[in-house]
Scaffold this motif. Sequence first.
Motif, short mmCIF file in Angstrom:
data_model
loop_
_atom_site.label_atom_id
_atom_site.label_comp_id
_atom_site.label_asym_id
_atom_site.label_seq_id
_atom_site.Cartn_x
_atom_site.Cartn_y
_atom_site.Cartn_z
N THR A 210 -4.62 27.85 -125.74
CA THR A 210 -5.23 26.64 -126.27
C THR A 210 -6.03 25.88 -125.23
O THR A 210 -6.85 25.05 -125.56
N LEU A 211 -5.79 26.16 -123.95
CA LEU A 211 -6.53 25.49 -122.89
C LEU A 211 -7.43 26.49 -122.19
O LEU A 211 -7.05 27.64 -121.96
N GLU A 212 -8.62 26.02 -121.85
CA GLU A 212 -9.58 26.84 -121.11
C GLU A 212 -10.18 26.01 -120.00
O GLU A 212 -10.34 24.81 -120.14
N VAL B 110 -3.38 24.11 -106.14
CA VAL B 110 -2.45 24.73 -107.09
C VAL B 110 -1.44 23.71 -107.59
O VAL B 110 -1.20 23.58 -108.79
N TYR B 111 -0.85 22.97 -106.69
CA TYR B 111 0.16 21.98 -107.07
C TYR B 111 -0.43 20.89 -107.98
O TYR B 111 0.19 20.47 -108.95
N MET B 112 -1.65 20.46 -107.66
CA MET B 112 -2.28 19.44 -108.49
C MET B 112 -2.54 19.96 -109.89
O MET B 112 -2.27 19.28 -110.88
N LEU B 113 -3.06 21.18 -109.99
CA LEU B 113 -3.33 21.75 -111.31
C LEU B 113 -2.05 21.90 -112.11
O LEU B 113 -2.00 21.57 -113.30
N GLU B 114 -1.01 22.39 -111.48
CA GLU B 114 0.25 22.58 -112.18
C GLU B 114 0.82 21.25 -112.66
O GLU B 114 1.38 21.17 -113.75
N ASP B 115 0.68 20.19 -111.88
CA ASP B 115 1.19 18.88 -112.28
C ASP B 115 0.35 18.25 -113.39
O ASP B 115 0.88 17.51 -114.22
N LEU B 116 -0.94 18.53 -113.39
CA LEU B 116 -1.81 17.93 -114.39
C LEU B 116 -1.71 18.59 -115.76
O LEU B 116 -1.98 17.95 -116.77
N LEU B 117 -1.35 19.84 -115.79
CA LEU B 117 -1.33 20.58 -117.04
C LEU B 117 -0.16 20.16 -117.91
O LEU B 117 0.93 19.91 -117.41
N PRO B 118 -0.40 20.11 -119.19
CA PRO B 118 0.70 19.78 -120.09
C PRO B 118 1.83 20.80 -119.95
O PRO B 118 1.59 21.99 -119.86
N ARG B 119 3.03 20.32 -119.93
CA ARG B 119 4.19 21.20 -119.76
C ARG B 119 4.39 22.14 -120.94
O ARG B 119 4.90 23.23 -120.78
N GLN B 120 4.02 21.70 -122.12
CA GLN B 120 4.27 22.49 -123.32
C GLN B 120 2.99 23.06 -123.93
O GLN B 120 2.95 23.34 -125.12
N ALA B 121 1.96 23.23 -123.14
CA ALA B 121 0.69 23.74 -123.67
C ALA B 121 0.88 25.15 -124.23
O ALA B 121 1.51 25.99 -123.61
N ASP B 122 0.35 25.36 -125.42
CA ASP B 122 0.42 26.69 -126.01
C ASP B 122 -0.56 27.61 -125.29
O ASP B 122 -1.70 27.23 -125.01
N ALA B 123 -0.10 28.82 -125.00
CA ALA B 123 -0.97 29.80 -124.35
C ALA B 123 -2.20 30.01 -125.23
O ALA B 123 -2.10 30.14 -126.44
#
Length: 85
Positions: A22-24, A7-20
């Motif tokens: 837009t990522l899958e 969970v922590y790794m995924l949260e750190d890797l994801l863009p902070r400002q990603a639009d809901a």
Amino acid sequence: VDTSLTVYMLEDLLPRQADAGTLEVTLFSGDRDLAPPVRSLARKGIAVDIAVWQHQLSRELASEARSVYFLDDHFDQLTFRALAS
């Protein structure tokens, strides 16, 4: 512990400002231990699809995913059996 690290790794890797929306993510696993990371991604607006053999899918994980695709439906395309005939 392993799940928390995921969970922590995924949260750190994801863009902070990603639009809901837009990522899958497509997850090729049915392991129940992956439900918390999938839940975390969903909270961030990231859709998670699961591709898995039907007998390996946990109900808990399935309930967190946007959709589930069963590999069983594509067995002939995923194996060498189709080439042998």
